[in-house]
Design a protein around this motif. Structure first.
Motif, PDB file in Angstrom:
ATOM      1  N   ARG A   6      56.348  43.085  32.525  1.00 22.05           N
ATOM      2  CA  ARG A   6      54.850  43.006  31.694  1.00 22.05           C
ATOM      3  C   ARG A   6      54.429  41.459  32.012  1.00 22.05           C
ATOM      4  N   ASP A   7      55.610  40.603  32.094  1.00 25.62           N
ATOM      5  CA  ASP A   7      54.427  39.467  32.385  1.00 25.62           C
ATOM      6  C   ASP A   7      54.481  39.167  33.861  1.00 25.62           C
ATOM      7  N   HIS A  11      50.874  43.437  36.613  1.00 26.76           N
ATOM      8  CA  HIS A  11      50.576  44.089  34.713  1.00 26.76           C
ATOM      9  C   HIS A  11      49.365  43.109  34.602  1.00 26.76           C
ATOM     10  N   ARG A  12      49.487  41.849  34.522  1.00 26.10           N
ATOM     11  CA  ARG A  12      47.926  41.477  34.307  1.00 26.10           C
ATOM     12  C   ARG A  12      46.498  42.163  34.274  1.00 26.10           C
ATOM     13  N   MET A  13      46.783  42.033  35.681  1.00 24.56           N
ATOM     14  CA  MET A  13      45.561  42.537  36.286  1.00 24.56           C
ATOM     15  C   MET A  13      44.868  44.035  35.799  1.00 24.56           C
ATOM     16  N   LEU A  14      46.363  44.623  35.864  1.00 22.36           N
ATOM     17  CA  LEU A  14      45.637  45.516  35.704  1.00 22.36           C
ATOM     18  C   LEU A  14      45.659  46.319  34.027  1.00 22.36           C
ATOM     19  N   ARG A  20      38.852  46.314  30.701  1.00 23.69           N
ATOM     20  CA  ARG A  20      37.286  46.280  31.451  1.00 23.69           C
ATOM     21  C   ARG A  20      36.839  48.325  31.100  1.00 23.69           C
ATOM     22  N   ARG A  21      37.850  48.892  31.880  1.00 24.26           N
ATOM     23  CA  ARG A  21      36.826  50.630  31.689  1.00 24.26           C
ATOM     24  C   ARG A  21      36.764  50.479  30.402  1.00 24.26           C
ATOM     25  N   TRP A  38      41.214  40.391  42.961  1.00 21.51           N
ATOM     26  CA  TRP A  38      42.272  40.937  43.468  1.00 21.51           C
ATOM     27  C   TRP A  38      41.738  42.440  43.732  1.00 21.51           C
ATOM     28  N   ILE A  39      40.953  43.198  43.562  1.00 24.13           N
ATOM     29  CA  ILE A  39      40.729  44.389  43.335  1.00 24.13           C
ATOM     30  C   ILE A  39      40.286  44.352  45.033  1.00 24.13           C
TER      31      ILE A  39
END
Length: 59
Positions: A6-7, A11-14, A20-21, A38-39
């Motif tokens: 989780r850290d 995971h932070r990007m997801l 956002r979505r 990143w995307i």
């Protein structure tokens, strides 16, 4: 998701992309720029993010 995964950066990007979505704030403008970069990198490389709980890295 396992606690040790989780850290991580992925995971932070997801999490940011999920927010956002959903139309929710996903961080500072710098965070959003980092997410967009990143995307874009994932798309350019044709990478799909896959989570595997049974692995050490997780992603």
């Amino acid at each position: 998701m396992r606690e040790e995964h989780r850290d991580t950066y992925i995971h932070r990007m997801l999490e940011r992309e999920s927010l956002r979505r959903a139309g929710l704030p996903c961080g500072t403008s710098e965070d959003v720029q980092q997410l967009d970069a990143w995307i874009a990198q994932l798309r350019a490389r044709g990478v799909l993010v896959d989570y595997r709980a049974d692995t050490q890295r997780g992603f």
